[in-house]
Design a protein around this motif. Structure first.
Motif, PDB file in Angstrom:
ATOM      1  N   VAL A 200     -29.949  -4.121   4.302  1.00 39.78           N
ATOM      2  CA  VAL A 200     -30.219  -5.229   3.384  1.00 39.78           C
ATOM      3  C   VAL A 200     -30.634  -4.691   2.011  1.00 39.78           C
ATOM      4  N   LEU A 201     -31.556  -3.743   1.992  1.00 43.46           N
ATOM      5  CA  LEU A 201     -32.030  -3.210   0.716  1.00 43.46           C
ATOM      6  C   LEU A 201     -30.910  -2.545  -0.080  1.00 43.46           C
ATOM      7  N   ALA A 202     -30.129  -1.720   0.575  1.00 42.22           N
ATOM      8  CA  ALA A 202     -29.100  -0.961  -0.142  1.00 42.22           C
ATOM      9  C   ALA A 202     -27.878  -1.804  -0.485  1.00 42.22           C
ATOM     10  N   LEU A 203     -27.330  -2.501   0.482  1.00 36.91           N
ATOM     11  CA  LEU A 203     -26.087  -3.230   0.250  1.00 36.91           C
ATOM     12  C   LEU A 203     -26.280  -4.495  -0.585  1.00 36.91           C
ATOM     13  N   MET A 204     -27.352  -5.195  -0.354  1.00 36.64           N
ATOM     14  CA  MET A 204     -27.552  -6.429  -1.111  1.00 36.64           C
ATOM     15  C   MET A 204     -27.801  -6.130  -2.588  1.00 36.64           C
ATOM     16  N   GLN A 205     -28.461  -5.028  -2.893  1.00 42.21           N
ATOM     17  CA  GLN A 205     -28.661  -4.642  -4.297  1.00 42.21           C
ATOM     18  C   GLN A 205     -27.314  -4.419  -4.970  1.00 42.21           C
ATOM     19  N   ARG A 206     -26.424  -3.716  -4.285  1.00 48.20           N
ATOM     20  CA  ARG A 206     -25.083  -3.477  -4.835  1.00 48.20           C
ATOM     21  C   ARG A 206     -24.306  -4.781  -4.981  1.00 48.20           C
ATOM     22  N   LEU A 207     -24.404  -5.640  -3.979  1.00 45.75           N
ATOM     23  CA  LEU A 207     -23.695  -6.917  -4.018  1.00 45.75           C
ATOM     24  C   LEU A 207     -24.201  -7.798  -5.165  1.00 45.75           C
ATOM     25  N   GLU A 208     -25.537  -7.879  -5.292  1.00 53.57           N
ATOM     26  CA  GLU A 208     -26.118  -8.686  -6.365  1.00 53.57           C
ATOM     27  C   GLU A 208     -25.702  -8.164  -7.735  1.00 53.57           C
ATOM     28  N   THR A 209     -25.687  -6.850  -7.900  1.00 58.22           N
ATOM     29  CA  THR A 209     -25.274  -6.249  -9.167  1.00 58.22           C
ATOM     30  C   THR A 209     -23.787  -6.476  -9.396  1.00 58.22           C
ATOM     31  N   GLY A 210     -22.976  -6.297  -8.357  1.00 59.96           N
ATOM     32  CA  GLY A 210     -21.525  -6.485  -8.466  1.00 59.96           C
ATOM     33  C   GLY A 210     -21.141  -7.913  -8.799  1.00 59.96           C
ATOM     34  N   LEU A 211     -21.872  -8.859  -8.248  1.00 58.86           N
ATOM     35  CA  LEU A 211     -21.603 -10.274  -8.525  1.00 58.86           C
ATOM     36  C   LEU A 211     -22.322 -10.755  -9.787  1.00 58.86           C
ATOM     37  N   GLU A 212     -22.993  -9.832 -10.436  1.00 60.38           N
ATOM     38  CA  GLU A 212     -23.749 -10.108 -11.661  1.00 60.38           C
ATOM     39  C   GLU A 212     -24.833 -11.160 -11.446  1.00 60.38           C
ATOM     40  N   LEU A 213     -25.369 -11.192 -10.240  1.00 61.54           N
ATOM     41  CA  LEU A 213     -26.517 -12.057  -9.971  1.00 61.54           C
ATOM     42  C   LEU A 213     -27.774 -11.451 -10.581  1.00 61.54           C
ATOM     43  N   LYS A 214     -27.740 -10.136 -10.706  1.00 60.04           N
ATOM     44  CA  LYS A 214     -28.850  -9.397 -11.309  1.00 60.04           C
ATOM     45  C   LYS A 214     -28.280  -8.326 -12.201  1.00 60.04           C
TER      46      LYS A 214
END
Length: 173
Positions: free
Chosen positions: A144-158
């Motif tokens: 969750v920590l590693a993949l969700m950070q990448r996903l959030e950044t990739g989707l420009e949520l963060k």
């Protein structure tokens, strides 16, 4: 002199090798959980998560040993293992809450606090010898920590963290 030697003779129900394995596993799993926080340059990183996980495992082992001690076998003495979970949860929640701040309209530190809470649960499981639970909790938490950070950044949520000025677009830290 014999009484002093007897005091320092291992008197645990669990063998010292089992205790060592449980504590080592807690340190390892806590390190895995803290690694991402360390890479994200958060205040509660590798060492903090390792120590929280280790402390929870130590409390779990102490609880197991207390329940098995002859002095507590009297019918007058009742042991409630759920109190251990409550105490660890309350203690770590207090510690984790210290990382959550509200600054300039943003809440920061929630992920770090949640990671510490998960590290304590993982340590508790490792301390009780619940290896599958400890391993799965650690694996899923790290995922969750590693993949969700990448996903959030990739989707420009963060916004990705700018290492240059120490500012971050992350609201959950």
């Amino acid at each position: 002199m014999d009484a002093l030697l007897a005091e320092f003779t291992p008197q645990t129900t669990l063998q010292w090798q089992v205790i060592a394995a449980r504590l080592a596993m807690a340190v390892l799993l806590g390190g895995i959980l803290g690694f991402e926080r360390e890479m994200a340059d958060r205040p509660a990183g590798l060492r903090t998560h390792m120590l929280v996980c280790l402390a929870s495992a130590v409390f779990a082992i102490i609880a197991l040993e207390i329940v098995a001690m002859p002095i507590f076998s009297d019918d007058q003495v009742k042991a409630d293992p759920i109190r251990l979970v409550e105490a660890i949860t309350a203690g770590v929640a207090f510690l984790a809450a210290g990382f959550i701040i509200f600054k300039r309209g943003e809440i920061r530190g929630l992920t770090t606090g949640a990671g510490m809470w998960l590290a304590s649960a993982t340590g508790l499981a490792a301390g009780l010898g619940l290896w599958v639970i400890a391993g799965l909790a650690c694996f899923l938490g790290a995922l969750v920590l590693a993949l969700m950070q990448r996903l959030e950044t990739g989707l420009e949520l963060k916004k990705p963290k700018d290492k240059g000025n120490g500012q971050s677009g992350s609201k959950d830290g």
